[in-house]
Scaffold this motif. Structure first.
Motif, short mmCIF file in Angstrom:
data_model
loop_
_atom_site.label_atom_id
_atom_site.label_comp_id
_atom_site.label_asym_id
_atom_site.label_seq_id
_atom_site.Cartn_x
_atom_site.Cartn_y
_atom_site.Cartn_z
N THR A 11 0.84 -1.21 0.00
CA THR A 11 0.00 0.00 0.00
C THR A 11 0.87 1.25 0.00
O THR A 11 0.63 2.20 -0.77
CB THR A 11 -0.93 0.00 1.23
OG1 THR A 11 -1.71 -1.19 1.22
CG2 THR A 11 -1.84 1.20 1.22
N ALA A 12 1.91 1.26 0.86
CA ALA A 12 2.83 2.42 0.91
C ALA A 12 3.53 2.59 -0.43
O ALA A 12 3.68 3.72 -0.93
CB ALA A 12 3.84 2.23 2.03
N LEU A 13 3.98 1.48 -1.02
CA LEU A 13 4.66 1.54 -2.32
C LEU A 13 3.73 2.07 -3.40
O LEU A 13 4.12 2.88 -4.25
CB LEU A 13 5.19 0.16 -2.69
CG LEU A 13 5.98 0.06 -3.99
CD1 LEU A 13 7.24 0.91 -3.90
CD2 LEU A 13 6.35 -1.38 -4.27
N LEU A 14 2.47 1.65 -3.36
CA LEU A 14 1.49 2.11 -4.34
C LEU A 14 1.25 3.61 -4.18
O LEU A 14 1.16 4.35 -5.18
CB LEU A 14 0.19 1.34 -4.18
CG LEU A 14 -0.90 1.60 -5.21
CD1 LEU A 14 -0.41 1.27 -6.61
CD2 LEU A 14 -2.14 0.80 -4.89
N GLN A 15 1.20 4.09 -2.93
CA GLN A 15 1.02 5.53 -2.70
C GLN A 15 2.22 6.31 -3.23
O GLN A 15 2.07 7.36 -3.87
CB GLN A 15 0.81 5.81 -1.20
CG GLN A 15 -0.53 5.34 -0.68
CD GLN A 15 -0.63 5.49 0.83
OE1 GLN A 15 0.35 5.73 1.52
NE2 GLN A 15 -1.85 5.30 1.35
N LYS A 16 3.43 5.81 -2.96
CA LYS A 16 4.65 6.48 -3.46
C LYS A 16 4.66 6.48 -4.99
O LYS A 16 5.03 7.48 -5.61
CB LYS A 16 5.90 5.79 -2.93
CG LYS A 16 6.16 6.06 -1.48
CD LYS A 16 7.43 5.37 -1.01
CE LYS A 16 7.67 5.60 0.46
NZ LYS A 16 8.89 4.90 0.94
N THR A 17 4.25 5.36 -5.57
CA THR A 17 4.22 5.28 -7.04
C THR A 17 3.23 6.29 -7.61
O THR A 17 3.53 6.96 -8.61
CB THR A 17 3.83 3.85 -7.47
OG1 THR A 17 4.74 2.93 -6.92
CG2 THR A 17 3.82 3.73 -8.98
N ASN A 18 2.07 6.41 -6.97
CA ASN A 18 1.08 7.40 -7.43
C ASN A 18 1.63 8.81 -7.29
O ASN A 18 1.44 9.65 -8.18
CB ASN A 18 -0.22 7.26 -6.65
CG ASN A 18 -1.00 6.03 -7.05
OD1 ASN A 18 -0.82 5.49 -8.14
ND2 ASN A 18 -1.86 5.55 -6.16
#
Length: 158
Positions: free
Chosen positions: A56-63
């Motif tokens: 989830t954190a990685l997805l937020q950073k990617t966004n």
């Protein structure tokens, strides 16, 4: 015959007892294995929760990075447009300069003879100027010699 019947029942009871003992050991072993599997699944569940959190954190950073990249791309588009405008201006300036050069070339072609005469007269004037300077220097040198000769004569007379 009754003895055989009692012996058969005793043998069946012993066999049943042995079967129950082996089933009991097997069930105990299965229970231990199931406890181990339960502990492993509990640990796995915790790991999956950790991976889910990290994902989830990685997805937020990617966004966030995708949004930042989009903004920078839009900024870069304005720079590219500005460079394109500069290129257009340079091309226009180059065409204008080429037109001026062509006009000057035509005028030079038309006035070629006049320019040739001006150059010839300039050469004549430069030659006259050089001759005049050399005569002037000669006169100055002659004057110096005369003065030097007169001084020597005065020195000799003394």
């Amino acid at each position: 015959m009754i003895i055989i019947l009692y012996l058969s029942v005793a043998f069946i009871a012993i066999a049943f007892f042995i079967l129950v003992m082996y089933i009991s050991k097997t069930l105990n072993s299965v229970r231990v294995s199931l406890e181990t599997v339960t502990k492993t699944l509990g640990g796995l569940e915790k790991q999956i929760e950790g991976v889910t959190t990290e994902t989830t954190a990685l997805l937020q950073k990617t966004n966030h990075l995708a949004e930042d990249l989009q903004r920078k791309s839009e900024s870069l588009n304005s720079v590219v447009d500005a460079v394109k405008d500069v290129g257009t201006t340079v091309i226009h300036f180059n065409q204008t300069l080429q037109g001026i050069t062509n006009a000057v070339d035509k005028q030079v072609e038309g006035n070629k003879e006049k320019i040739s005469q001006v150059i010839q007269w300039s050469n004549v004037i430069l030659e006259l100027k050089d001759k005049w300077r050399s005569k002037k220097q000669e006169k100055a040198l002659n004057t110096k010699r005369k003065i030097s000769i007169k001084e020597k004569q005065k020195d000799i007379e003394r």
